[in-house]
Design an enzyme around this catalytic site. Structure first.
Site, short mmCIF file in Angstrom:
data_model
loop_
_atom_site.label_atom_id
_atom_site.label_comp_id
_atom_site.label_asym_id
_atom_site.label_seq_id
_atom_site.Cartn_x
_atom_site.Cartn_y
_atom_site.Cartn_z
N ARG A 151 0.83 -1.22 0.00
CA ARG A 151 0.00 0.00 0.00
C ARG A 151 0.85 1.26 0.00
NH1 ARG A 151 -1.84 -3.32 3.81
NH2 ARG A 151 -3.72 -4.47 3.31
N ASP A 171 9.61 -7.43 -4.60
CA ASP A 171 8.58 -7.83 -3.63
C ASP A 171 8.53 -9.35 -3.65
OD1 ASP A 171 5.99 -8.30 -2.29
OD2 ASP A 171 5.68 -6.16 -2.57
N ARG A 232 9.96 0.03 9.31
CA ARG A 232 10.17 -0.35 10.70
C ARG A 232 11.66 -0.32 11.01
NH1 ARG A 232 6.04 1.12 11.88
NH2 ARG A 232 4.19 0.05 12.65
N GLU A 261 13.47 2.63 19.53
CA GLU A 261 12.79 3.91 19.46
C GLU A 261 12.40 4.41 20.85
OE1 GLU A 261 9.23 4.54 16.75
OE2 GLU A 261 10.85 3.95 15.41
N HIS A 284 9.30 9.37 13.90
CA HIS A 284 8.27 8.35 13.64
C HIS A 284 6.89 9.02 13.51
CE1 HIS A 284 6.90 3.92 14.16
NE2 HIS A 284 6.17 4.56 13.25
N GLY A 286 5.45 9.34 10.31
CA GLY A 286 4.95 9.04 8.97
C GLY A 286 3.43 9.06 8.89
N ALA A 287 2.80 8.44 9.87
CA ALA A 287 1.33 8.30 9.82
C ALA A 287 0.63 9.46 10.52
CB ALA A 287 0.92 7.01 10.51
N1 LIG Z 1 6.51 5.41 9.44
C1 LIG Z 1 5.30 5.19 9.86
O1 LIG Z 1 4.76 5.95 10.65
C2 LIG Z 1 4.53 4.01 9.34
C3 LIG Z 1 3.13 4.10 9.27
C4 LIG Z 1 2.42 3.03 8.74
C5 LIG Z 1 3.10 1.88 8.33
N2 LIG Z 1 4.45 1.82 8.46
C6 LIG Z 1 5.17 0.60 8.04
O2 LIG Z 1 5.30 0.62 6.62
C7 LIG Z 1 5.52 -0.73 6.17
C8 LIG Z 1 4.66 -0.99 4.93
O3 LIG Z 1 3.29 -0.88 5.24
P1 LIG Z 1 2.17 -1.18 4.13
O4 LIG Z 1 0.87 -0.74 4.73
O5 LIG Z 1 2.59 -0.66 2.82
O6 LIG Z 1 2.24 -2.78 4.11
P2 LIG Z 1 1.68 -3.76 2.97
O7 LIG Z 1 1.42 -5.05 3.66
O8 LIG Z 1 0.59 -3.13 2.19
O9 LIG Z 1 2.94 -3.92 1.99
C9 LIG Z 1 4.10 -4.62 2.34
C10 LIG Z 1 4.69 -5.22 1.06
O10 LIG Z 1 5.96 -5.79 1.35
C11 LIG Z 1 6.05 -7.03 0.68
N3 LIG Z 1 7.08 -7.84 1.34
C12 LIG Z 1 7.00 -8.56 2.47
N4 LIG Z 1 8.20 -9.10 2.77
C13 LIG Z 1 9.06 -8.70 1.80
C14 LIG Z 1 10.44 -8.93 1.56
N5 LIG Z 1 11.19 -9.68 2.39
N6 LIG Z 1 10.99 -8.37 0.46
C15 LIG Z 1 10.25 -7.62 -0.39
N7 LIG Z 1 8.93 -7.38 -0.21
C16 LIG Z 1 8.35 -7.90 0.88
C17 LIG Z 1 4.66 -7.61 0.74
O11 LIG Z 1 4.45 -8.63 -0.22
C18 LIG Z 1 3.82 -6.36 0.47
O12 LIG Z 1 3.59 -6.15 -0.91
C19 LIG Z 1 5.21 -1.61 7.38
O13 LIG Z 1 6.43 -1.97 8.00
C20 LIG Z 1 4.45 -0.69 8.31
O14 LIG Z 1 4.58 -1.10 9.67
C21 LIG Z 1 5.17 2.86 8.92
#
Ligand SMILES: NC(=O)c1ccc[n+]([C@@H]2O[C@H](COP(=O)([O-])OP(=O)(O)OC[C@H]3O[C@@H](n4cnc5c(N)ncnc54)[C@H](O)[C@@H]3O)[C@@H](O)[C@H]2O)c1
Length: 320
Positions: A151, A171, A232, A261, A284, A286-287
């Site tokens: 996403r 991916d 993360r 963190e 931290h 982002g969201a």
């Molecule tokens: N900075 C922030 O405040 C913040 C806020 C929300 C989410 N996040 C983090 O962002 C990250 C992504 O979130 P998202 O909602 O896009 O998740 P998502 O599940 O929609 O997408 C993750 C993608 O990574 C792929 N994936 C999994 N393992 C993999 C690997 N070893 N190599 C390559 N691809 C791999 C999955 O197939 C998927 O397409 C998460 O770690 C989430 O915790 C951070």
């Protein structure tokens, strides 16, 4: 139904939960033992958290606890296995903050290219240095490598396409629809490391991606490349990353998340990477836009209502 919210939460969400007939206790200061005590005292049926950790001890604290809602997408701060054992369902709010994280990622990418943080810092110290800062390469035509095209990765790539960047990704699954829509090309992880000018990480946290970027991977990047981590903390080996930036193995990095963190209430950031020039950091956040938090609040209300109205667990990550 008793709902305990142990983090900041949108006002309209609290109002909507009360309208739905819930008794709501909101206290963002609840953590650790204080949170365990509050769960026990309120005998809550649902617990809503954002960054607050949920442990096995907390899951045992209310006999009525049926639902833990993570007001965000990642849920590595919740003992999901422990919840499953106790027949407690864990639900999350995926996608509600993707645009917010993508906007920060793109902001950091531009900041790294233009050295915006250093420029501001120099101006604040009365230093004018047009020559030093007039050397950015620009984004157009440069390659963005997205690791994890889910996403958030999708929203980042979509925005980078508007800057006429060349897009590649890796991916564990094929994102054929996104490939067609964005003109993004799937490559191997190794190829991405070697080709990208900016590498942005959007994979889930946890043991499967621990130190996905370490010394070996950093050595495979171009010396002119930048690394971005808004996913993360544990996904990047921070010590190796700091060494790589200091030694010129890579040009720089920007992080929104860290291996150790500080808690939301902590006032100090002691991480040694903070002093490394060309490593930019945010808190931290982002969201943490109003838009994203409003959307997350609405999704939490939808999950609670789904449970009240039909006993269904929307976005459940540990179905029975
Ligand atoms: N900075 C922030 O405040 C913040 C806020 C929300 C989410 N996040 C983090 O962002 C990250 C992504 O979130 P998202 O909602 O896009 O998740 P998502 O599940 O929609 O997408 C993750 C993608 O990574 C792929 N994936 C999994 N393992 C993999 C690997 N070893 N190599 C390559 N691809 C791999 C999955 O197939 C998927 O397409 C998460 O770690 C989430 O915790 C951070």
């Amino acid at each position: 139904m008793n709902v305990l919210i142990a983090d900041k939460f949108a006002d309209h969400g609290v109002g909507a939960l009360r309208e739905a007939g819930c008794e709501v206790v909101l206290d963002p200061s609840l953590k650790d033992d204080k949170l365990t005590a509050a769960i026990s005292e309120t005998k809550c049926n649902a617990l809503v958290v954002r960054s607050t950790r949920v442990t096995a001890q907390m899951l045992n604290a209310s006999p009525n606890l049926a639902l833990v809602i993570r007001a965000g997408s990642g849920y590595d701060t919740i003992d999901v296995a422990g919840a499953t054992q106790r027949n407690i369902r864990v639900c999350n709010c995926p996608g509600m903050n993707s645009v917010a994280v993508a906007e920060l990622t793109v902001g950091l990418m531009i900041a790294l290219d233009r050295r915006i943080a250093d420029e501001v810092d120099d101006l604040r110290h009365g230093v004018w240095n047009k020559q030093k800062y007039g050397k950015a390469r620009g984004l157009k035509g440069r390659t963005l490598g997205t690791v994890g095209l889910g996403r958030i990765g999708y929203e980042v790539a979509k925005r980078a396409a508007a800057f006429d960047m060349r897009l590649i990704y890796c991916d564990v699954i094929d994102q054929t629809q996104m490939e067609k829509e964005l003109g993004i090309r799937k490559v191997s992880f190794e190829q991405l490391l070697a080709e990208a000018d900016f590498i942005t990480l959007h994979v889930p946290g946890g043991s499967g991606t621990k130190h996905l970027i370490g010394k070996k991977e950093l050595a495979m990047m171009k010396p002119t490349a930048f690394l971005l981590n808004c996913a993360r903390g544990g996904v990047v080996d921070e010590v190796a990353m700091a060494d790589a930036v200091k030694s010129g193995t890579i040009a720089g990095a920007a992080l929104d998340v860290y291996e150790n963190e500080p808690a939301a209430t902590d006032k100090e950031f002691k991480n040694p990477i903070r002093t490394v020039p060309q490593i930019y950091g945010t808190h931290h956040v982002g969201a943490s836009t109003e838009q994203a938090q409003d959307a997350v609040g609405e999704e939490v209300v939808r999950i609670v209502r789904g449970y009240i109205d039909s006993g269904k667990f929307i976005n459940c990550v540990n179905p029975a």
